[in-house]
Design a protein around this motif. Structure first.
Motif, PDB file in Angstrom:
ATOM      1  N   LEU A  19       0.969  -1.281   0.466  1.00 56.63           N
ATOM      2  CA  LEU A  19       0.548  -0.195   0.118  1.00 56.63           C
ATOM      3  C   LEU A  19       0.910   1.180   0.398  1.00 56.63           C
ATOM      4  O   LEU A  19       0.352   2.767   0.756  1.00 56.63           O
ATOM      5  N   SER A  20       2.224   1.242  -0.726  1.00 57.52           N
ATOM      6  CA  SER A  20       3.036   1.981  -0.461  1.00 57.52           C
ATOM      7  C   SER A  20       2.061   3.097  -1.762  1.00 57.52           C
ATOM      8  O   SER A  20       2.242   2.852  -2.345  1.00 57.52           O
ATOM      9  N   ASP A  55       2.828  -3.093   3.747  1.00 56.93           N
ATOM     10  CA  ASP A  55       4.175  -2.249   3.435  1.00 56.93           C
ATOM     11  C   ASP A  55       3.471  -1.091   2.811  1.00 56.93           C
ATOM     12  O   ASP A  55       2.279  -0.246   2.379  1.00 56.93           O
ATOM     13  N   LEU A  56       3.434   0.681   4.599  1.00 56.88           N
ATOM     14  CA  LEU A  56       2.651   1.432   4.170  1.00 56.88           C
ATOM     15  C   LEU A  56       3.591   2.389   4.147  1.00 56.88           C
ATOM     16  O   LEU A  56       3.075   3.837   4.891  1.00 56.88           O
ATOM     17  N   GLN A  57       4.466   2.761   3.444  1.00 52.95           N
ATOM     18  CA  GLN A  57       5.950   3.218   3.529  1.00 52.95           C
ATOM     19  C   GLN A  57       4.502   4.653   2.432  1.00 52.95           C
ATOM     20  O   GLN A  57       4.325   4.216   1.268  1.00 52.95           O
ATOM     21  N   GLN A  58       4.500   5.835   3.688  1.00 58.11           N
ATOM     22  CA  GLN A  58       4.716   7.093   2.167  1.00 58.11           C
ATOM     23  C   GLN A  58       2.392   7.475   2.473  1.00 58.11           C
ATOM     24  O   GLN A  58       2.645   7.980   1.698  1.00 58.11           O
ATOM     25  N   VAL A  59       2.347   5.966   2.947  1.00 57.07           N
ATOM     26  CA  VAL A  59       0.377   5.967   2.847  1.00 57.07           C
ATOM     27  C   VAL A  59       0.394   6.814   3.500  1.00 57.07           C
ATOM     28  O   VAL A  59       1.011   8.014   4.585  1.00 57.07           O
ATOM     29  N   SER A  60      -0.930   7.710   3.235  1.00 57.37           N
ATOM     30  CA  SER A  60      -1.545   8.486   3.801  1.00 57.37           C
ATOM     31  C   SER A  60      -3.161   8.759   4.144  1.00 57.37           C
ATOM     32  O   SER A  60      -3.806   7.224   3.491  1.00 57.37           O
ATOM     33  N   SER A  89       0.851  -4.540  13.264  1.00 50.19           N
ATOM     34  CA  SER A  89       2.201  -5.365  14.137  1.00 50.19           C
ATOM     35  C   SER A  89       3.213  -5.950  12.562  1.00 50.19           C
ATOM     36  O   SER A  89       2.769  -6.563  10.968  1.00 50.19           O
ATOM     37  N   GLU A  90       4.302  -5.095  12.702  1.00 50.07           N
ATOM     38  CA  GLU A  90       5.376  -5.333  10.925  1.00 50.07           C
ATOM     39  C   GLU A  90       4.990  -4.451  10.195  1.00 50.07           C
ATOM     40  O   GLU A  90       5.609  -5.235   9.424  1.00 50.07           O
ATOM     41  N   VAL A  91       4.883  -3.839  10.370  1.00 44.75           N
ATOM     42  CA  VAL A  91       3.901  -3.071   8.729  1.00 44.75           C
ATOM     43  C   VAL A  91       5.211  -2.201   8.845  1.00 44.75           C
ATOM     44  O   VAL A  91       6.310  -1.515  10.561  1.00 44.75           O
ATOM     45  N   ASN A  92       5.640  -1.335   7.219  1.00 43.81           N
ATOM     46  CA  ASN A  92       5.690  -0.445   7.141  1.00 43.81           C
ATOM     47  C   ASN A  92       5.976   0.840   7.707  1.00 43.81           C
ATOM     48  O   ASN A  92       4.854   0.808   6.366  1.00 43.81           O
ATOM     49  N   LEU A  93       6.151   1.998   8.589  1.00 49.63           N
ATOM     50  CA  LEU A  93       4.953   3.107   8.230  1.00 49.63           C
ATOM     51  C   LEU A  93       5.882   4.428   7.837  1.00 49.63           C
ATOM     52  O   LEU A  93       5.842   5.346   7.991  1.00 49.63           O
ATOM     53  N   THR A  94       7.597   3.962   7.351  1.00 53.82           N
ATOM     54  CA  THR A  94       8.072   5.187   7.263  1.00 53.82           C
ATOM     55  C   THR A  94       7.381   6.201   5.979  1.00 53.82           C
ATOM     56  O   THR A  94       6.464   5.710   4.737  1.00 53.82           O
ATOM     57  N   HIS A  95       8.013   7.263   6.900  1.00 51.19           N
ATOM     58  CA  HIS A  95       7.599   8.982   6.661  1.00 51.19           C
ATOM     59  C   HIS A  95       5.709   8.948   5.709  1.00 51.19           C
ATOM     60  O   HIS A  95       5.363   8.771   5.166  1.00 51.19           O
ATOM     61  N   GLY A 145       6.097  -4.077  16.914  1.00 50.81           N
ATOM     62  CA  GLY A 145       6.944  -4.157  15.780  1.00 50.81           C
ATOM     63  C   GLY A 145       7.204  -3.535  14.614  1.00 50.81           C
ATOM     64  O   GLY A 145       8.070  -3.835  13.084  1.00 50.81           O
ATOM     65  N   ALA A 146       6.609  -2.468  14.717  1.00 45.73           N
ATOM     66  CA  ALA A 146       5.892  -1.646  13.196  1.00 45.73           C
ATOM     67  C   ALA A 146       6.744  -0.289  13.489  1.00 45.73           C
ATOM     68  O   ALA A 146       8.356  -0.500  13.693  1.00 45.73           O
ATOM     69  N   ASN A 147       7.435  -0.213  12.014  1.00 46.49           N
ATOM     70  CA  ASN A 147       8.170   0.992  11.770  1.00 46.49           C
ATOM     71  C   ASN A 147       7.804   2.234  11.576  1.00 46.49           C
ATOM     72  O   ASN A 147       7.137   2.072  10.415  1.00 46.49           O
ATOM     73  N   PHE A 148       7.882   3.474  12.974  1.00 39.59           N
ATOM     74  CA  PHE A 148       7.380   4.225  12.751  1.00 39.59           C
ATOM     75  C   PHE A 148       8.737   5.796  12.018  1.00 39.59           C
ATOM     76  O   PHE A 148       8.294   6.500  12.551  1.00 39.59           O
ATOM     77  N   HIS A 149       9.590   5.224  11.866  1.00 36.01           N
ATOM     78  CA  HIS A 149      10.930   5.907  10.991  1.00 36.01           C
ATOM     79  C   HIS A 149      10.095   7.466   9.929  1.00 36.01           C
ATOM     80  O   HIS A 149       9.397   7.109   9.022  1.00 36.01           O
TER      81      HIS A 149
END
Length: 231
Positions: free
Chosen positions: A146-147, A165-170, A182-188, A203-207
């Motif tokens: 879902l990036s 994959d939730l990178q840059q998702v709004s 859990s374990e999702v990628n929330l970068t940006h 385990g989520a990535n909140f960078h």
């Protein structure tokens, strides 16, 4: 005696809770709605005032269909292609409850306001898709891409997003109550004003993830992970 009569009268007057049944065939749902005097939802669901399981099983047997109550794991529709979803959406259809779209490629599509509640979307490619105000309640989006997607004001209550994959998702203003992230990628990612109450965020990535105004009441997360988020 008076109390017994009063209780019986109140029970008779009290409206019965409706049952929502899901069938593995849209055609079967339409036919069974007529047979059982129910309300067809235009997809594979039937709303009936009082569920007589014997009658439902008999009708299903005649039509060689299987069914379940809404929210159960069986009676999944046959796989729907991405082209079919887009074609039906283009002519105004919005209801795709319980649809089987596992591994579907729907990158960059515009499906604002679509109803994909209880849909099977694991491993699907929805990158850059417009799903604003979409209903994804209890859908399975585990390992989905879902990036960059637009999920502004979307409904994702109890949705399974594990490993997505939730990178840059709004997700501004989205409702993610009791969702599994859990374990999702929330970068940006942008979760400004999102409701994450009771969500599993372990385990989520909140960078560089924006959590300004987000509701984290009762959410499960590792505090060290949140140190990289914008709040």
């Amino acid at each position: 005696m008076k109390n017994i009569i009063s209780t019986a009268w109140n029970s008779w007057l009290k409206p019965h809770k409706e049952s929502i049944l899901l069938f593995d065939s849209i055609a079967a749902a339409s036919e069974i709605a007529l047979m059982l005097n129910g309300q067809w939802d235009g997809c594979n669901g039937v709303i009936i005032a009082k569920c007589d399981e014997i009658a439902v099983n008999t009708a299903s047997l005649l039509l060689e269909a299987t069914w379940c109550y809404q929210g159960a794991s069986k009676a999944v529709l046959d796989r729907v292609t991405a082209d079919e979803i887009l074609r039906r959406y283009a002519i105004g259809e919005r209801n795709f409850v319980n649809a089987n779209l596992r591994c579907a490629v729907l990158a960059s599509v515009k499906l604002s306001g679509i109803n994909l509640s209880y849909a099977k979307l694991s491993w699907a490619d929805l990158s850059q898709a417009n799903l604003s105000k979409a209903d994804l309640t209890a859908a399975d989006l585990s390992q989905a891409n879902l990036s960059g997607a637009d999920l502004i004001s979307a409904y994702l209550m109890r949705t399974n997003l594990k490993g997505a994959d939730l990178q840059q998702v709004s997700l501004r203003g989205a409702n993610l109550t009791s969702a599994c992230l859990s374990e999702v990628n929330l970068t940006h990612a942008d979760l400004t004003g999102a409701n994450l109450a009771l969500a599993d965020l372990r385990g989520a990535n909140f960078h560089e993830c924006n959590l300004s105004g987000a509701n984290l009441t009762g959410a499960l997360f590792i505090e060290s992970d949140l140190a990289f988020a914008l709040q």
